[in-house]
Design an enzyme around this catalytic site. Structure first.
Site, PDB file in Angstrom:
ATOM      1  N   CYS A 330      80.554 102.209  10.889  1.00 39.38           N
ATOM      2  CA  CYS A 330      79.890 103.141  11.523  1.00 39.38           C
ATOM      3  C   CYS A 330      80.747 104.712  11.634  1.00 39.38           C
ATOM      4  O   CYS A 330      80.762 105.180  10.678  1.00 39.38           O
ATOM      5  CB  CYS A 330      79.608 102.629  13.155  1.00 39.38           C
ATOM      6  SG  CYS A 330      78.266 103.489  13.823  1.00 39.38           S
ATOM      7  N   HIS A 436      76.910  97.527  11.888  1.00 35.83           N
ATOM      8  CA  HIS A 436      77.635  96.874  12.979  1.00 35.83           C
ATOM      9  C   HIS A 436      77.438  95.065  12.584  1.00 35.83           C
ATOM     10  O   HIS A 436      76.212  94.768  12.464  1.00 35.83           O
ATOM     11  CB  HIS A 436      77.422  97.070  14.438  1.00 35.83           C
ATOM     12  CG  HIS A 436      78.022  98.229  14.707  1.00 35.83           C
ATOM     13  ND1 HIS A 436      79.290  98.496  14.694  1.00 35.83           N
ATOM     14  CD2 HIS A 436      77.340  99.566  15.208  1.00 35.83           C
ATOM     15  CE1 HIS A 436      79.379  99.684  15.218  1.00 35.83           C
ATOM     16  NE2 HIS A 436      78.099 100.363  15.206  1.00 35.83           N
TER      17      HIS A 436
END
Length: 492
Positions: A330, A436
């Site tokens: 991310c 994630h």
């Protein structure tokens, strides 16, 4: 119609989250349909619920304890700190506004309405709702604006349990003070007390328990022992401030993790704890591990600025050329690109900035935020892994590198059907992804760990040690609570 039980505490970190999870699993084991609930939570560790909205990691873990799909109604209000006393306010899983405390307080009635909407839904759909309070349930300077504790219990006439942490000392004073300072209408909701995190012989507490029951008129339902072996995902990044390392020091594999100042979703690291030794490093530290991870962050542009100030890009490039493996997740993926474009300074006050230039990729920040449960096919070294994850990101990335994942469901880099980047540096390997939870995919996780193990002549690992550990911890703690606490006054 559901039965409501609320777990409140004398303080933060008293053990409300784990006690709630234990009760959830006990009831799920009895065949009931159970939901966790926390009206308002503050955390940078969030997960994506079934509605493609954000909830705190604690309520996600509690949903695992309940064996139900996580819902935004388990955590209707989520506060994600951004710094300077500002938080992004998430309502029913979606970004609402950035607010300071005074703005938030003035909008209390609006948030209370949203909380009630969630409670009404859960009341219709579940047999039990196990509610968790926040911090201390009796911060008398904040009581009139508290929408996270006994005001919510009163709305649904919940039976409340007060949890007190004996490990930090002063347990009886904290119990007595909390109960006596509560308004009478809220005090009546408390049906029992749990003394949590006790070490030693319970006989030494007998006199104190008798006295506190006499003074308060409320029974102590049980004493839950302290247990260092209980491993569940942490929701509070404060635990990282003093943590230097964790994991399996005998594994033969060392992972370095860049200690970002605004690290988020650090639970991405949890699945690695059984098969690697994880060590946090600061920007001026040397890279000593076999693998280097750039985790998520609330401020990619600011982290990129600090990394460049410390010439960390040079260290990373040298590490890759020496055969190291670099993984960015991310915000950590964004900083590995060539540029981060934030002309309106939405992401931080830094604005546009160069990244570490590991990938030929540019990230553009705007007003949109991606929140998705995602899945796809990850390709690496002629191997294909079916992977799942979740995306929570501001910023779209346009990469000229080979993509890491062909998306089946989700958004990825920029909505073009692909996620991440992968690039080889001789024996070195750089990987970036918006997924994630990427290491929860045990086949991919084992593949990465085994790359290092094979280089060192170690046996390869197999199986899903992480998933097994979560289930084992939830079942184990449920047994501890059931054995240690008299649950009859709660109707369990």
């Amino acid at each position: 119609m559901a039965e409501f039980i609320m777990v409140v505490g004398t303080s933060s970190n008293s053990g409300k989250t784990t006690i709630t999870a234990g009760l959830c699993r006990i009831l799920a084991n009895k065949g009931y349909k159970v939901a966790p609930f926390k009206s308002q939570n503050m955390s940078l560790n969030s997960r994506v619920a079934k509605e493609d909205g954000e909830i705190a990691i604690a309520q996600y873990t509690q949903s695992l304890a309940c064996r139900v799909e996580p819902s935004v109604h388990f955590n209707p209000i989520l506060l994600k700190p951004k710094g300077n006393f500002i938080s992004q306010v998430i309502v029913h899983g979606r970004p609402y506004k950035d607010m300071n405390y005074n703005e938030y307080r003035k909008n209390k009635d609006f948030f209370l309405k949203k909380i009630k909407e969630s409670l009404e839904i859960l009341d219709r759909e579940y047999d039990y709702v196990i509610m968790e309070g926040a911090g201390s349930c009796c911060e008398i300077n904040l009581l009139k604006d508290d929408i996270a504790n006994l005001r919510i219990a009163e709305l649904v006439n919940a039976k409340a349990i007060l949890v007190a942490d004996i490990d930090r000392g002063g347990v009886f004073a904290s119990i007595y003070g909390t109960i006596k300072l509560l308004p009478e209408n809220w005090r009546k909701l408390i049906k029992g007390i749990i003394i949590n995190k006790f070490r030693g012989n319970v006989e030494v507490l007998k006199e104190g328990i008798e006295k506190i029951e006499e003074l308060t008129g409320i029974p102590v339902l049980g004493i839950v022992p302290y247990d260092e072996n209980l491993v569940l995902p942490e929701e509070d990044s404060q635990v990282l401030q003093s943590m230097r390392s964790f994991g399996n020091a005998k594994s033969g594999v060392e992972i370095n993790v860049v200690r970002f100042s605004k690290i988020s979703n650090f639970t991405d690291l949890d699945p690695l704890r059984y098969d690697a030794f994880i060590k946090f490093i600061d920007f001026d530290d040397d890279i000593t591990g076999d693998i280097l991870i750039f985790p998520g962050t609330r401020s990619s542009t600011k982290e990129a600025y600090y990394l460049k100030q410390h010439n960390f890009d040079e260290k990373v490039l040298e590490f890759l050329k020496d055969g190291g493996i670099v993984i960015g997740i991310c915000g950590g993926y964004q900083v590995l690109g060539k540029e981060l474009i934030d002309k309106e300074k939405k992401e931080s006050d830094v604005g546009d900035i160069e990244g570490l230039k590991i990938f030929d990729a540019k990230t553009y920040f705007g007003n949109d935020k991606v929140v998705k449960n995602s899945c796809g096919f990850l390709e690496i070294d002629n191997k294909t892994f079916n992977v799942k994850g979740y995306e929570i990101h501001e910023g779209f990335t346009y990469s000229k590198e080979k993509p890491l994942i062909k998306i089946e469901r989700g958004f990825g880099n920029c909505g073009n059907g692909f996620d991440g980047s992968i690039k080889k540096f001789g024996d070195g390997l750089a990987i970036g992804t918006y997924f994630h939870g990427i290491f929860e995919n045990y086949e991919f996780r084992n593949y990465i760990i085994n790359l290092i193990r094979k280089r060192k002549g170690l046996d390869e690992i197999y199986g899903d040690s992480y998933k097994d550990s979560i289930e084992k911890s939830l079942n184990y703690f449920a047994e501890v609570v059931e054995r240690s606490v008299n649950l009859k006054p709660l109707g369990i």
